[in-house]
Design a protein around this motif. Sequence first.
Motif, short mmCIF file in Angstrom:
data_model
loop_
_atom_site.label_atom_id
_atom_site.label_comp_id
_atom_site.label_asym_id
_atom_site.label_seq_id
_atom_site.Cartn_x
_atom_site.Cartn_y
_atom_site.Cartn_z
N ARG A 123 -5.65 43.28 -10.64
CA ARG A 123 -6.85 43.59 -11.42
C ARG A 123 -8.09 43.12 -10.66
NH1 ARG A 123 -4.82 42.42 -17.60
NH2 ARG A 123 -6.48 43.88 -18.08
N VAL A 124 -9.18 43.83 -10.84
CA VAL A 124 -10.41 43.50 -10.13
C VAL A 124 -11.52 43.20 -11.14
CG1 VAL A 124 -9.82 44.86 -8.09
CG2 VAL A 124 -11.07 45.94 -9.97
N PRO A 125 -12.44 42.31 -10.78
CA PRO A 125 -13.58 42.04 -11.67
C PRO A 125 -14.62 43.14 -11.55
CG PRO A 125 -13.77 40.73 -9.68
CD PRO A 125 -12.46 41.46 -9.58
N ILE A 126 -15.36 43.36 -12.63
CA ILE A 126 -16.45 44.33 -12.65
C ILE A 126 -17.75 43.60 -12.92
CG2 ILE A 126 -17.39 46.39 -13.78
CD1 ILE A 126 -14.81 46.97 -12.32
N GLN B 15 -19.96 43.34 -17.16
CA GLN B 15 -19.34 42.17 -16.54
C GLN B 15 -17.97 41.93 -17.18
OE1 GLN B 15 -22.17 38.82 -15.34
NE2 GLN B 15 -23.21 39.63 -17.13
N ILE B 16 -16.92 42.10 -16.39
CA ILE B 16 -15.56 41.89 -16.87
C ILE B 16 -14.84 41.03 -15.84
CG2 ILE B 16 -13.42 42.99 -17.65
CD1 ILE B 16 -14.95 45.58 -18.04
N PRO B 17 -14.28 39.88 -16.22
CA PRO B 17 -13.56 39.05 -15.26
C PRO B 17 -12.27 39.73 -14.81
CG PRO B 17 -13.26 38.19 -17.47
CD PRO B 17 -14.28 39.29 -17.58
N ALA B 18 -11.73 39.31 -13.69
CA ALA B 18 -10.51 39.91 -13.15
C ALA B 18 -9.35 39.79 -14.14
CB ALA B 18 -10.15 39.27 -11.82
N SER B 19 -9.31 38.70 -14.91
CA SER B 19 -8.22 38.51 -15.86
C SER B 19 -8.15 39.61 -16.90
CB SER B 19 -8.36 37.15 -16.56
OG SER B 19 -9.59 37.09 -17.28
N HIS B 20 -9.30 40.26 -17.18
CA HIS B 20 -9.35 41.33 -18.16
C HIS B 20 -9.80 42.65 -17.54
CE1 HIS B 20 -9.16 37.87 -20.78
NE2 HIS B 20 -9.09 38.63 -21.85
N ARG C 236 -15.78 60.71 -16.19
CA ARG C 236 -14.72 60.44 -15.23
C ARG C 236 -15.25 59.54 -14.12
NH1 ARG C 236 -9.87 60.34 -15.86
NH2 ARG C 236 -9.36 61.19 -13.81
N VAL C 237 -14.52 58.44 -13.83
CA VAL C 237 -14.94 57.50 -12.79
C VAL C 237 -13.74 57.07 -11.96
CG1 VAL C 237 -16.85 56.63 -14.20
CG2 VAL C 237 -14.63 55.46 -14.25
N VAL C 238 -14.04 56.44 -10.83
CA VAL C 238 -13.03 55.78 -10.01
C VAL C 238 -13.43 54.32 -9.88
CG1 VAL C 238 -12.06 55.55 -7.69
CG2 VAL C 238 -12.30 57.81 -8.71
N VAL C 239 -12.46 53.43 -10.10
CA VAL C 239 -12.68 52.01 -9.85
C VAL C 239 -12.21 51.71 -8.45
CG1 VAL C 239 -12.09 49.65 -10.54
CG2 VAL C 239 -12.42 51.42 -12.29
N GLU C 240 -13.14 51.23 -7.60
CA GLU C 240 -12.80 50.92 -6.22
C GLU C 240 -12.12 49.56 -6.12
OE1 GLU C 240 -13.20 53.22 -4.20
OE2 GLU C 240 -14.97 54.42 -4.69
N THR C 241 -11.51 49.28 -4.97
CA THR C 241 -10.81 48.01 -4.79
C THR C 241 -11.75 46.81 -4.83
OG1 THR C 241 -10.96 48.31 -2.39
CG2 THR C 241 -8.92 49.04 -3.48
N ASN C 242 -13.05 47.05 -4.58
CA ASN C 242 -14.02 45.96 -4.65
C ASN C 242 -14.63 45.80 -6.04
OD1 ASN C 242 -15.66 48.18 -4.81
ND2 ASN C 242 -16.94 47.67 -3.02
#
Length: 301
Positions: free
Chosen positions: A192-195, A239-244, A289-295
Motif C-alpha cells: 500500500r502507498v500513502p496519498i 491525505q491517506i497514510p500507507a496503512s489505509h 478513472r485514475v491510476v495510482v502510481e507507485t509513488n
Amino acid sequence: MGVRAFVLRYRVGPKYHSSISLLDGQRAIRFVRHHSERFGVDPNRLGMLGFSAGGHLTFAVGTSDLRTQPSANDPIDRESSVPNFLVPVYGVSNGEIRGRKATEYLATDTKVNADTPPTFLVHTHEDDIVSSEQSTLFYNALRRAGVAAEMHVFGYGEHGVGLASGDPDTSQWFPLLVRWMRRSGFLTRMPRVPIQQTLPTHDTIEHPLGMFWVTLIPDDPHAPIARVRLDPNAGGLVQIPASHGPVPGPHTLELRRISHTWPFDAVGEYQVIDKAQPMLNERPTISVRVVVETNGTIRTI
C-alpha cells in the motif's frame, strides 16, 4: 480468492490441556511460515481462523508470550508463531469470566497489547454455550491497545452455527470476513502507498461544497479500497497514510457529497423541502478513472 487453506488437527481436551493445544497452534504457524515458498504463500499474510475451542486456540496463539525462539535447534521453531491476523468465531477468550472451564480456557483478553494481530470477531446473540461477551471482552481489549479490529454479533444463530449456510442473514459473516481481509490488505502482495496530493484536475471534478468522501476503488478485486473524508478546510488535499492507502494500479475515484453545509449548524435547513429539493437534484457522486502510481501520485486517465 487466491487463499491457501490448511487444516490443523491439534491435541484438544479433555485429554489435553489448552496449553498443549497452544503448542500445536504455534507449530502450525511456524511450519507454514517456514515452508511458505514451497506452499506458494506469503509468510507475512498468514491468518488463523478457529471456531469455539478453536477460537480460544486462535486467541491464545495471537497473544502468547513465547513468540520466537531464535536459538532453537529446529529451524522451523525459529520462525515467529504469531499470525498476521486472527479470526475467532464464537471463541472462548476467558474461561474464568465465562464461568466454565476456567482452568482449561485461560484468559487471553488480558494479554492483548499493541503487538496483537488485527482481529475479525464473529458471534451470535443467541449463543447460550459461549456468550458473545467472550468476543466483546477481546474486542474491547483490542480497542484499548489500538489494534485494528472488526466485530459482528448476529442476532440469530445457535452455538456451532459454522458458516450458517442455511441462514441467509447470519451466513453474511463470511462475505464480511472476505471484505475485511481485502480492506486490510491481506488478499494482495502489492504494498500500500500513502496519498498526499490535491484532487487531480479533470473536467468532471468540482470540489463539492460541504463535506464529502474521496474513495479509491481498485479494478483488482483483491486490492483494498481507500477512503478519506474531506471538507472545505482541506482545500482539496487528499491525505491517506500507507496503512489505509491504495495499492498501485487503475482505480475509480469517487467523490460523494455527504453534507452541503459546512461548518455544521443546528438550523435544520434540510427539513425545509424547498431548500432541500435543489440539493437533491444535484449529482451527489462524481466518478473519474485514475491510476495510482507507485509513488502514491493519483493521475487521471
